[in-house]
Design a protein around this motif. Structure first.
Motif, PDB file in Angstrom:
ATOM      1  N   ILE A 410     -17.709  24.356   3.375  1.00  0.00           N
ATOM      2  CA  ILE A 410     -18.230  25.444   2.485  1.00  0.00           C
ATOM      3  C   ILE A 410     -17.398  25.948   1.133  1.00  0.00           C
ATOM      4  O   ILE A 410     -17.805  26.221   0.184  1.00  0.00           O
ATOM      5  N   SER A 411     -16.174  25.843   1.459  1.00  0.00           N
ATOM      6  CA  SER A 411     -15.087  26.168   0.644  1.00  0.00           C
ATOM      7  C   SER A 411     -15.326  25.354  -0.709  1.00  0.00           C
ATOM      8  O   SER A 411     -15.168  25.971  -1.924  1.00  0.00           O
ATOM      9  N   LEU A 455     -10.042  33.772  -1.897  1.00  0.00           N
ATOM     10  CA  LEU A 455     -10.334  33.759  -0.555  1.00  0.00           C
ATOM     11  C   LEU A 455     -10.943  32.459  -0.418  1.00  0.00           C
ATOM     12  O   LEU A 455     -10.636  31.969   0.884  1.00  0.00           O
ATOM     13  N   VAL A 456     -11.749  31.896  -1.384  1.00  0.00           N
ATOM     14  CA  VAL A 456     -12.101  30.601  -0.975  1.00  0.00           C
ATOM     15  C   VAL A 456     -11.081  29.490  -0.698  1.00  0.00           C
ATOM     16  O   VAL A 456     -10.878  28.709   0.170  1.00  0.00           O
ATOM     17  N   ASN A 457     -10.023  29.507  -1.660  1.00  0.00           N
ATOM     18  CA  ASN A 457      -8.763  28.766  -1.667  1.00  0.00           C
ATOM     19  C   ASN A 457      -8.203  28.992  -0.201  1.00  0.00           C
ATOM     20  O   ASN A 457      -7.637  28.062   0.564  1.00  0.00           O
ATOM     21  N   GLU A 458      -8.246  30.368   0.240  1.00  0.00           N
ATOM     22  CA  GLU A 458      -7.692  30.601   1.647  1.00  0.00           C
ATOM     23  C   GLU A 458      -8.469  29.899   2.763  1.00  0.00           C
ATOM     24  O   GLU A 458      -7.721  29.304   3.892  1.00  0.00           O
ATOM     25  N   LYS A 464      -4.811  23.598   6.083  1.00  0.00           N
ATOM     26  CA  LYS A 464      -3.431  23.403   5.772  1.00  0.00           C
ATOM     27  C   LYS A 464      -2.366  24.076   6.793  1.00  0.00           C
ATOM     28  O   LYS A 464      -1.558  23.350   7.236  1.00  0.00           O
ATOM     29  N   ILE A 465      -2.877  25.201   7.204  1.00  0.00           N
ATOM     30  CA  ILE A 465      -2.066  25.894   8.027  1.00  0.00           C
ATOM     31  C   ILE A 465      -1.899  25.290   9.479  1.00  0.00           C
ATOM     32  O   ILE A 465      -0.826  25.040  10.198  1.00  0.00           O
ATOM     33  N   ASN A 517      -0.356  35.262  -4.418  1.00  0.00           N
ATOM     34  CA  ASN A 517      -1.308  35.141  -3.622  1.00  0.00           C
ATOM     35  C   ASN A 517      -1.418  35.878  -2.301  1.00  0.00           C
ATOM     36  O   ASN A 517      -2.409  36.620  -1.983  1.00  0.00           O
ATOM     37  N   MET A 518      -0.574  35.625  -1.421  1.00  0.00           N
ATOM     38  CA  MET A 518      -0.600  36.313  -0.259  1.00  0.00           C
ATOM     39  C   MET A 518      -0.305  37.660  -0.282  1.00  0.00           C
ATOM     40  O   MET A 518      -0.847  38.395   0.310  1.00  0.00           O
TER      41      MET A 518
END
Length: 585
Positions: A410-411, A455-458, A464-465, A517-518
């Motif tokens: 979706i991202s 947010l999409v990148n998150e 990745k996390i 970003n964070m």
């Protein structure tokens, strides 16, 4: 359920039996060792034979009363010391006080204080200047003086010169009463004259004996009578001068022996009252009626009755010694009996404990197989549950993997339209004739589009996390400008709600390292909640402070509804919401 009841009943019964044995053993071991009452005796002085005889009589009588703890103190003829000792006895929590006051006036207040505190007081021998005592025991010193005076009048046939030796301090009651009783008798004889009164056999007395014709010495105790005799003997007048003493003790070298040897003419028997004091104390502690005044009998001992008196005393002394020996023997036998009882109870306890332990062991072994079978069934059930949990865990991991893959797809799908929105927005904003208001609105649209893109990148970073590939991209930035820029996104909303919205910073142009970003996500979420739950005419403040070293704190304060303590405990739980609507967001 029913199989467990015998086990509980058995162990409870065993515990009760063991506890009962321990209590019985403790009672047996402590039998006779506990004192029921505490009796204190304050002696004015223990330095003379008469006082020591009193203490001996007390101890002899106490041997029949093991329930009494006896505390003894010797004031050594010092009134201040006796007052201090009595105060210490009161603090110790005594049940009864026996006292022979050193002096009348100094000791009257403290004895009255003891009596008024509810502690019974027995005066032995001496009196005080008040009625604040329970019992007084002793011979009448006035009568003792009268007996001595009557005997002196008879011995001198109503005519002669007399020297008196008092010995005790002038403030003590016995010398006063003995003197007054003596004077009460000789005042009826004009030919009898008291030529001097001394408080010790000193040089003044010697000088008076040298210079005067003394016919009789009235010594208020046998010890001073012996001293007077020694002085007369040195002056060579011991045959002429008659001496009368007081006490009449039967111990070697005391009054009876001196009368028997002709050293003194007579001695007035003055009982110590030690035995009577202990008996009266026991009666008082056992709430039996007692006489407030217990006067002991006194008499003259001279050459006419010394033989029979000494024989009677020696007989009594021998009987008392025999009683003491028997008492010691009884105590020894009692000690042996107690030791034997302890041994018997200890052996019985060990045997019974061994029996109980054997029964417990037998019962445990008998039930061991049942317990083993239950444990085996439990282990099988646990093993089955473990396998089911492993299977469920695998299914959860697979579902989570599918969820992550879905969000990742979706991202990717959302990034393309967002990029297409940002491109035209940049081209429009680059137009030189664009009105300022439109440019401002387009800038706001671009910022929110960029935030949506982040947010999409998150969502993509979530993958990745999980794979531990997420990295912090920190850069040195102006924290004040960064925070101020974020607050612009809420300007329209806070203006509409008339909220006081400002950034407070101690230092302008404050450079620190952070991940843009964070930190943007954190502050945006905090400010979103602050705006959402702060009412009209409220305030929202973002406070920036420099703390230790290169560190900076950013704090969001508002006048909103806040969170309950229970909700704050879950502040960092993922996707947690409070139970009431005001804590959501």
């Amino acid at each position: 359920m029913f199989a467990c009841r015998p086990k509980l009943t058995f162990y409870s019964g065993s515990l009760i039996v063991v506890s009962a044995i321990l209590l019985l053993l403790a009672a047996c071991s402590s039998n006779g060792g506990n004192h029921k009452f505490t009796v204190a005796f304050s002696q004015c002085t223990g330095g003379d034979d008469w006082r020591r005889t009193m203490s001996t009589e007390m101890k002899r009588e106490l041997s029949f009363h093991p329930e009494i703890e006896f505390i003894y103190s010797d004031a050594e003829a010092n009134s201040e010391k006796q007052i201090a000792q009595i105060r210490e006895m009161m603090k110790a929590g005594i049940d009864l006080l026996i006292v022979t006051p050193n002096e009348v006036e100094p000791l009257t207040p403290i004895i009255g204080e003891v009596y008024e505190s509810g502690i019974p007081v027995i005066l032995v021998d001496r009196q005080i200047n008040s009625r604040k005592f329970t019992v007084h025991i002793g011979a009448s010193n006035f009568e003792v003086g009268q007996n001595a005076g009557s005997y002196a009048a008879a011995l001198l046939k109503g005519k002669g010169r007399i020297l008196e030796i008092a010995g005790l301090p002038a403030g003590a009651s016995p010398p006063i009463d003995r003197h007054n009783g003596f004077i009460d008798i000789i005042s009826h004889y004009p030919g009898m004259q008291l030529v001097g009164k001394f408080y010790s056999a000193g040089e003044e007395e010697r000088q008076l004996l040298r210079d005067s014709t003394i016919d009789l010495i009235y010594a208020q105790n046998d010890f001073m009578a012996r001293e007077a005799y020694e002085i007369c003997k040195k002056l060579g007048i011991e045959k002429r001068v008659k001496i009368i003493g007081i006490d009449g003790l039967s111990i070697p070298g005391a009054g009876m022996e001196m009368v028997d040897k002709g050293i003194i003419a007579a001695t007035v028997l003055y009982p110590t009252g030690g035995q009577e004091a202990i008996r009266t104390a026991v009666d008082i502690l056992e709430h039996k009626p007692v006489l407030a005044e217990q006067e002991l009998l006194t008499t003259i001992i001279d050459s006419t009755n010394i033989r029979i008196t000494r024989l009677q005393n020696e007989k009594v002394t021998a009987q008392q010694a025999d009683i003491d020996r028997r008492q010691r023997k009884i105590e020894e036998q009692e000690l042996i009996r107690r030791n034997q009882s302890r041994i018997i109870w200890s052996v019985s306890f060990v045997l019974l404990l061994s029996l109980i332990l054997g029964l417990v062991l037998f019962y445990a072994l008998r039930n061991n197989r049942k317990i083993s079978r239950r444990l085996a069934a439990k282990n099988a059930e646990i093993e089955l549950q473990r396998n089911q949990l492993i299977e469920l865990g695998q299914q959860a991991r697979e579902a989570n993997e599918e969820k992550v893959n879905f969000f990742t797809s979706i991202s990717h799908e959302l990034r393309t339209p967002l990029t297409l929105i940002l491109g035209p927005a940049d081209e429009i904003m680059a137009h030189p004739r664009l009105p300022v208001s439109v440019r401002s609105q387009l800038g706001l649209m671009k910022k929110n589009a960029m935030r949506l893109l982040r947010l999409v990148n998150e969502l993509m970073d979530f993958r990745k996390i999980e794979q531990s590939k997420m990295k912090i991209r920190a850069a040195e930035q102006d924290i004040t400008a960064f925070v101020t820029d974020i607050t612009h996104a809420f300007a329209a909303v806070v203006a509409k709600k008339k909220i006081s919205f400002e950034v407070k910073s101690q230092v302008e142009g404050l450079k620190v390292w952070f991940d843009v970003n964070m930190l943007d996500k954190i502050l945006f979420n905090l400010l979103s909640n602050a705006v959402k739950y702060t009412g009209e005419y409220g305030f929202i403040h973002v406070v920036i402070n420099r703390i230790e070293g290169e560190m900076v704190s950013v704090r969001v304060e508002d006048s909103g509804v806040g969170m309950e303590p229970e909700t704050m405990e879950h502040a960092f739980d993922l996707f947690y919401q409070g139970e009431d609507g005001r804590n959501k967001g």
